[in-house]
Every structure is written in C-alpha cells, then in structure tokens.
Write a protein that holds these residues in place. Structure first.
Motif, PDB file in Angstrom:
ATOM      1  N   ILE A   1       0.846  -1.194   0.000  1.00 59.82           N
ATOM      2  CA  ILE A   1       0.000   0.000   0.000  1.00 59.82           C
ATOM      3  C   ILE A   1       0.883   1.246   0.000  1.00 59.82           C
ATOM      4  N   PHE A   2       1.965   1.210   0.805  1.00 60.56           N
ATOM      5  CA  PHE A   2       2.873   2.361   0.872  1.00 60.56           C
ATOM      6  C   PHE A   2       3.540   2.614  -0.485  1.00 60.56           C
ATOM      7  N   PHE A   3       4.143   1.574  -1.082  1.00 62.70           N
ATOM      8  CA  PHE A   3       4.835   1.763  -2.362  1.00 62.70           C
ATOM      9  C   PHE A   3       3.882   2.193  -3.469  1.00 62.70           C
ATOM     10  N   GLY A   4       2.608   1.890  -3.285  1.00 65.90           N
ATOM     11  CA  GLY A   4       1.612   2.310  -4.280  1.00 65.90           C
ATOM     12  C   GLY A   4       1.567   3.815  -4.453  1.00 65.90           C
ATOM     13  N   PHE A   5       2.044   4.543  -3.455  1.00 63.85           N
ATOM     14  CA  PHE A   5       2.038   6.004  -3.539  1.00 63.85           C
ATOM     15  C   PHE A   5       3.406   6.553  -3.935  1.00 63.85           C
ATOM     16  N   THR A   6       4.301   5.686  -4.395  1.00 69.40           N
ATOM     17  CA  THR A   6       5.643   6.160  -4.721  1.00 69.40           C
ATOM     18  C   THR A   6       6.043   5.758  -6.131  1.00 69.40           C
ATOM     19  N   TYR A   7       7.112   6.408  -6.618  1.00 70.52           N
ATOM     20  CA  TYR A   7       7.794   5.918  -7.809  1.00 70.52           C
ATOM     21  C   TYR A   7       9.011   5.164  -7.301  1.00 70.52           C
ATOM     22  N   PHE A   8       9.136   3.913  -7.667  1.00 69.79           N
ATOM     23  CA  PHE A   8      10.203   3.099  -7.095  1.00 69.79           C
ATOM     24  C   PHE A   8      10.689   2.104  -8.144  1.00 69.79           C
ATOM     25  N   ASN A   9      11.984   2.190  -8.450  1.00 72.43           N
ATOM     26  CA  ASN A   9      12.519   1.271  -9.461  1.00 72.43           C
ATOM     27  C   ASN A   9      13.619   0.377  -8.897  1.00 72.43           C
ATOM     28  N   VAL A  10      13.640   0.190  -7.585  1.00 77.23           N
ATOM     29  CA  VAL A  10      14.591  -0.651  -6.868  1.00 77.23           C
ATOM     30  C   VAL A  10      15.988  -0.037  -6.788  1.00 77.23           C
ATOM     31  N   LEU A  11      16.447   0.640  -7.875  1.00 76.13           N
ATOM     32  CA  LEU A  11      17.807   1.186  -7.851  1.00 76.13           C
ATOM     33  C   LEU A  11      17.869   2.463  -7.030  1.00 76.13           C
ATOM     34  N   GLU A  12      16.918   3.382  -7.279  1.00 72.83           N
ATOM     35  CA  GLU A  12      16.879   4.616  -6.484  1.00 72.83           C
ATOM     36  C   GLU A  12      15.923   4.427  -5.325  1.00 72.83           C
ATOM     37  N   PRO A  13      16.086   5.233  -4.265  1.00 70.07           N
ATOM     38  CA  PRO A  13      15.099   5.147  -3.174  1.00 70.07           C
ATOM     39  C   PRO A  13      13.730   5.604  -3.651  1.00 70.07           C
ATOM     40  N   PRO A  14      12.654   5.067  -3.055  1.00 67.73           N
ATOM     41  CA  PRO A  14      11.304   5.419  -3.506  1.00 67.73           C
ATOM     42  C   PRO A  14      11.025   6.920  -3.352  1.00 67.73           C
ATOM     43  N   ARG A  15      10.327   7.498  -4.326  1.00 65.78           N
ATOM     44  CA  ARG A  15       9.977   8.920  -4.301  1.00 65.78           C
ATOM     45  C   ARG A  15       8.458   9.034  -4.226  1.00 65.78           C
ATOM     46  N   PHE A  16       7.974   9.844  -3.266  1.00 66.21           N
ATOM     47  CA  PHE A  16       6.535   9.950  -3.032  1.00 66.21           C
ATOM     48  C   PHE A  16       5.859  10.680  -4.189  1.00 66.21           C
ATOM     49  N   VAL A  17       4.805  10.094  -4.738  1.00 62.11           N
ATOM     50  CA  VAL A  17       4.115  10.750  -5.853  1.00 62.11           C
ATOM     51  C   VAL A  17       2.612  10.877  -5.600  1.00 62.11           C
TER      52      VAL A  17
ATOM     53  N   ASP B   1       3.892  -7.948 -15.253  1.00 63.30           N
ATOM     54  CA  ASP B   1       4.527  -7.175 -16.308  1.00 63.30           C
ATOM     55  C   ASP B   1       5.308  -6.001 -15.714  1.00 63.30           C
ATOM     56  N   TYR B   2       4.651  -5.213 -14.844  1.00 65.05           N
ATOM     57  CA  TYR B   2       5.321  -4.046 -14.276  1.00 65.05           C
ATOM     58  C   TYR B   2       6.283  -4.412 -13.155  1.00 65.05           C
ATOM     59  N   GLY B   3       5.961  -5.429 -12.353  1.00 62.55           N
ATOM     60  CA  GLY B   3       6.812  -5.789 -11.224  1.00 62.55           C
ATOM     61  C   GLY B   3       8.052  -6.537 -11.651  1.00 62.55           C
ATOM     62  N   SER B   4       7.881  -7.625 -12.419  1.00 61.95           N
ATOM     63  CA  SER B   4       9.015  -8.502 -12.692  1.00 61.95           C
ATOM     64  C   SER B   4       9.675  -8.228 -14.031  1.00 61.95           C
ATOM     65  N   VAL B   5       8.990  -7.538 -14.945  1.00 65.30           N
ATOM     66  CA  VAL B   5       9.597  -7.287 -16.245  1.00 65.30           C
ATOM     67  C   VAL B   5      10.160  -5.871 -16.311  1.00 65.30           C
ATOM     68  N   ARG B   6       9.326  -4.862 -15.935  1.00 64.35           N
ATOM     69  CA  ARG B   6       9.781  -3.475 -16.080  1.00 64.35           C
ATOM     70  C   ARG B   6      10.366  -2.896 -14.806  1.00 64.35           C
ATOM     71  N   TYR B   7      10.286  -3.614 -13.694  1.00 61.60           N
ATOM     72  CA  TYR B   7      10.819  -3.136 -12.416  1.00 61.60           C
ATOM     73  C   TYR B   7      10.257  -1.785 -12.004  1.00 61.60           C
ATOM     74  N   GLU B   8       9.012  -1.487 -12.370  1.00 62.24           N
ATOM     75  CA  GLU B   8       8.371  -0.276 -11.852  1.00 62.24           C
ATOM     76  C   GLU B   8       7.561  -0.684 -10.636  1.00 62.24           C
TER      77      GLU B   8
END
Lengths: 322, 292
Positions: free
Chosen positions: A62-78, A284-291
C-alpha cells in the motif's frame, strides 16, 4: 449551586470509577497476558513468519503504491499519481480489469456450483467408488503441468486434436487459431480454468456432505420433504454453511488470481491482450519493467478487489437459509 | 486413543426421497462429467507413450496404438545432457519440499494448538488476520516479498523457497479448526496431573490430529513440488525440478511427447500422496468450515 456541586461530585465519582475500572481491567489484562505466556510462545514462530511474509508486505505494498520506485533509487513519493495513471491513462490496465472480472464471473460461480454439485452426487455413491470419483474430479488440480496438453488439443495447425476432428468431419475447412484468435481465446481458456478448478473447496464440500447427520434428513422426511431437491434446499445447504463459506473464499481468491494457465496457453503478453489479467499486468510491471511503485498500486487494487468481493459474498451467504 | 476422541457414526443406506430413475440419471451425468475431467489426463498419458510417428498425424489419434517408452528415455537422455547434474535439480526440489512441508506442519500445529485451546487476549483478532489472509492470493504480496528476501539476503538461496511456505495461512486454518474438536476435559485433566503444555502438545494433541497433518502435508507438498522459484533463484545449481523440466518441454514442437512424459512423471508423486491420504484429508476438511 447545590445541584452544580452535586453534578461535580457525580462527575468526579464517574471519573474515578473509570479509573478504577480501567485499573482493574489493566490488571486483569496484565494477568491474562502473564497467564497466556505459553500460548503466545506457541504462536510466536508462526506469527513471526506470518507477519514478515503476509502482514508487512500488504502494508508495504500500500505504501509503495504512492511512490515511484525502481529498486535502484530510493522510492519517491508521488501521491495518487499511480492510481490516476492506472485509471485514466493506462488502457491496458482497464482491459486487464475487464478480463479479470470476465474470467472471475465466467469461472468463479460455475466452478463453485459445479464443485458442490459433483460433491453432492459423489456423496450418494458407496464408499470405494466415492473415493475413486473424488480422485477423478480432484486429479486435474493435482496434475501440475498436465494442463499443457490443452495446447496440443487446441493447437492452431491441423495436428491439433480439435482442428483435426472438425476438419475430418468437414465442419471447417481451414484450421482455427484457437489460442491466437481473440474470438476464440476466452472460451478455450475458460474451459481450461474450469477444468482445474475443483480444488480445496470441492474437498471441503465432499467432507461436509459426508458429515451431515442422516437422522436430520429422516426427520425432515417425516415433516414432509418430498424429493431430493427439497432435501438439498431445506436441510443439506443450511447445514453446510461453514463449508460453503470456506469454499467461496477459496474460489473467489483463485478466480481473481488467474494468470499462470492463461500465460502458458495464450502467451504473455497475449494477442490483443485478450488473456491479460490484473495479475498479468502486475507481473509485467513488477518482474519485467521493475516499476515497483506502479506494480504495488496494481497489487493494492487487486487486494481490495479480492477482500471486498469475499466480504460481499460472505454477507450474501449468511442469508442462505436465514 | 482415536476411538476415544472421534466416535464413528454408524453408516446407514438411505432409501428416502430417491427413485431408481433419478439415481440412474444422476449417476450417468456424474460419470460423463468424470470422463470429461479425466479426458485431458488420459490424453497426456497416452501422448507420453506415443512414438513420434503417432504424435503428428492427421486425423489425430487420441489413444496410442503402438506404445513406446522412447519419450521417457528421451527425458532421461536430456537430463544427462544438462549442464548441472540432473540429480541436483531433483535434490533441490525434494529438499525444499521436505524441509518446507515438515517445518510447516510443526510451526502451524504449534500455533493452531494455542489458537484452538488457549484463551489469550487478542487471540481471536490474531486468528482473524490469518483468515483474512486466505482471502488474497500470493500475487498481492509478491513484490514486497521479493524486497524482503533481498533485505534478508535470502535471494538465491533455499530459504527464499522454504521460509514463506512455512507460514501458509491455509495450513494453520485447517489445523486449528480440526484441533478445536478435541475435548477440553482430557487436556484439562492432563494439566491437573501436572503435564506441561509442551508434553500435552506432543504426546496428546499431535498423535490425535494425524488426519490434519496429512492434509497440511498434501497442500504444502503441492505448492512446493510445483514451485519453479524463478523469481528468487538465479543460480543454475539451486534451481528446482519443475523449472528444469519446463526447460526441457519448452525445447521445440518435436518435444511434444517428451513434454507429456515430463508432466506425467511430475503428476505421479502428488497423485500418489493424495490417494494414499484421501480418507484423512476428507476427515480434516469436514471441520474446514468458516463459522460466523
């Protein structure tokens, strides 16, 4: 004046009452806790793992749902951006929602009713035969990857069994692309999903029916039940309520999470996204695009859909025979 | 002991509300549906024994006419060619399955005993959360679980496959429901005699819930046996049997027979476990209901 003082006194009285009450309550609670120490110790190993792999992940999702997070950078609140994109900018997500609901509605109720019907019929059989039939109906759920044989049956060339038979009898002249023609994908996949859907709920129904006390039915006959349908409606279904509830939970959870079999048969992504479900989109977004942020928003929506649908169906089931 | 806890009901053949025609019609319907359910499995088994010349013919032939073991031999030939010794894949799956299944049965039974037979503050709320977890599938938690594994340093290790399986909510739920029907009076009198909770759990509760163990075993077994683990495992030498076999079947169209042989081989073990423990599973599932 006097009355005011009285009221004040009353107030003070209630306040100290509260204090006393909570004091006692707290003491009781502390004593209960101390008494239940062994119980908590028994629960501890399971609950630690359960918290790590079930409770925390839901919160994190639920928390990550409100962020932009690509695993490499820390999550950014959006903020609500992911949800806004999902609902208003992502056509494929809407297709996925449509497909998920379609598959859930086409397979869920049918498999639920079929599980019950077959369990009910099996229950009429004598012992050994009943055991064999339970295996026959449950085998598809046990069969792991055997569903891939549907690929051979519905393959798009003349060697596919269905095409071969239809052509042999002259019903069609050219082979049909069952799994790549979006007109045919859905019915074929629904069939495959239904085939594997006699699962935990079915076993629960078999067991519940077996446990129904014969004497209640006999009493019902004395009271004027005339046929097996009345017996089913007035006695069997009401006494099966807990199992019906359990079966519903298992069926709903499974039918909102259809993906593996669709991907194995229709490909991932499938033609025109005809077999693209919410889970497919999530993968697709989690395991392929890492978004991960966007994927978490999808997971949260899926979570809410599953819980709400479960609660709604439980509410309805409570009315059965009530 | 068993007789003491669960008296068996006397069986009685029913004749009420049944007609011969009705019974016959329903049985015919049931057997036809049974055939439909078995049909794909029969085809898969039959395909596994087909020589190449029978796999691709027009019109198709459902049942093999000249059965051969060639496909099974091919499976083993392909296994021998694999880069990692094939035994390693088998070991990985057998090891993770055994460790996960036995750990799950013990950990879930411990918690189930406390939930069923101990009165604790917040006990019902804690159990309620587990029941809620039955209502969403593992896909929901997949991403956080991946991150969790990463932070714990368990990516690319057996832990990533085994540990989450230990906490499966279905197992705890079924075990707790089943334990609830053990009579309190016996546990109470054991406590009076000074038995420790640990003793009561191992010596009195566990031997009497054997049907429930077997049920937990079959469900956990199905999950772990079919786990490809591809999200968590990268090293070839840690990959599981289903993964390796899916690589074999994914080869090409000429592997259709081999692929059928593989899936038939993989199906045999869970099927055998189920057939062996069926009556126990049904006994457990009779308490599986969700009460309001």
């Amino acid at each position: 004046m006097e009355s005011k003082g009285n009221r004040n006194r009353e107030n003070r009285l209630t306040l100290s009452d509260y204090r006393k009450y909570f004091g006692i309550r707290r003491k009781e609670l502390r004593r209960d806790f101390r008494k239940s120490r062994t119980g908590y110790l028994f629960i501890a190993p399971y609950y630690l793992l359960f918290t790590l792999f079930y409770i925390i992940p839901v919160g994190v999702s639920i928390f990550f749902g409100f962020t932009y997070f690509n695993v490499l950078e820390p999550p950014r609140f959006v903020g609500w951006q992911n949800y806004a994109n999902l609902l208003f900018a992502d056509d494929i997500f809407l297709t996925a929602v449509k497909n998920t609901l379609m598959f859930a509605i086409l397979t869920g109720p049918v498999s639920y009713i079929a599980s019950f019907l077959f369990a009910w019929l099996i229950n009429e059989l004598p012992g050994k035969l009943r055991a064999v039939m339970v295996v026959v109906f449950y085998a598809p759920s046990l069969s792991g990857q055997v569903y891939l044989v549907w690929n051979v049956m519905f393959s798009g060339d003349v060697y596919g069994y269905v095409n071969g038979l239809l052509m042999k009898f002259g019903i069609i002249n050219t082979p049909i692309q069952w799994l790549t023609d979006s007109n045919y994908i859905t019915p074929v996949l629904v069939m495959v999903v239904l085939w594997t859907s006699m699962s935990t709920g079915f076993l629960s129904f078999v067991a519940g029916l077996k446990g129904i006390d014969r004497t209640i039915i006999e009493a019902g006959c004395v009271d004027g039940l005339r046929n097996r349908w009345q017996e089913l409606w007035y006695i069997v279904l009401p006494s099966m309520k807990p199992q019906l509830m359990f079966g519903a939970v298992m069926t709903i959870t499974a039918s909102f999470a259809i993906h593996d079999k669709l991907a194995a048969l229709a490909g991932f992504p499938s033609v025109n996204y005809a077999a693209h479900t919410i889970v497919s989109h999530l993968i697709d977004y989690g395991s392929v695009r890492y978004e991960m942020g966007y994927a978490s928003a999808i997971a949260t929506i899926l979570f809410l859909m599953m819980i709400l649908c479960n609660k709604a169906v439980q509410f309805l089931l409570r009315k059965v025979g009530a | 002991m068993r007789k003491f806890f669960m008296p068996r009901k006397r069986k009685r053949r029913r004749t009420l509300n049944r007609s011969l025609q009705g019974d016959a019609a329903m049985m015919i319907f049931l057997f036809l549906m049974g055939l439909v359910m078995m049909f794909p499995i029969i085809i898969a088994v039959s395909n596994a024994f087909k020589p190449l010349s029978e796999l691709f013919i027009f019109p198709p032939r459902f049942i093999v006419r000249h059965p051969t073991l060639e496909n099974f031999k091919d499976v083993f030939r392909l296994m021998a060619d694999s880069w990692v010794p094939f035994l390693r894949y088998i070991f990985n799956t057998v090891f993770t399955t055994l460790a996960g299944v036995s750990g799950h049965v013990i950990i879930a039974s411990l918690a189930a005993y406390a939930f069923a037979k101990h009165r604790m503050p917040f006990g019902n709320a804690l159990f309620g959360l587990v029941v809620t977890a039955l209502m969403f599938s593992g896909y929901v938690t997949q991403i956080p679980n991946y991150l969790m594994m990463k932070n714990l340093g368990w990516l690319d290790s057996y832990f990533a496959l085994i540990v989450p399986a230990l906490a499966s909510p279905l197992g705890l739920f079924l075990m707790k429901q089943f334990m609830e029907q053990l009579p309190d009076s016996i546990l109470e009198s054991a406590r009076m005699d000074g038995a420790s909770e640990w003793y009561i759990f191992w010596k009195m509760v566990m031997p009497n819930v054997k049907p429930a163990w077997l049920t937990l075993i079959i469900f956990a077994f199905q999950d772990l046996w079919n786990a490809t683990g591809s999200t968590y495992i990268y090293s070839e030498e840690l990959k599981t049997l289903p993964y390796a076999l899916s690589q074999i079947s994914a080869g090409s169209i000429s592997r259709a027979g081999v692929s059928a042989a593989v899936s038939v081989l993989m199906m045999l073990v869970p099927l055998a476990v189920f057939i062996f423990s069926q009556s126990n599973i049904i006994e457990t599932m009779s308490t599986s209901g969700i009460k309001e």
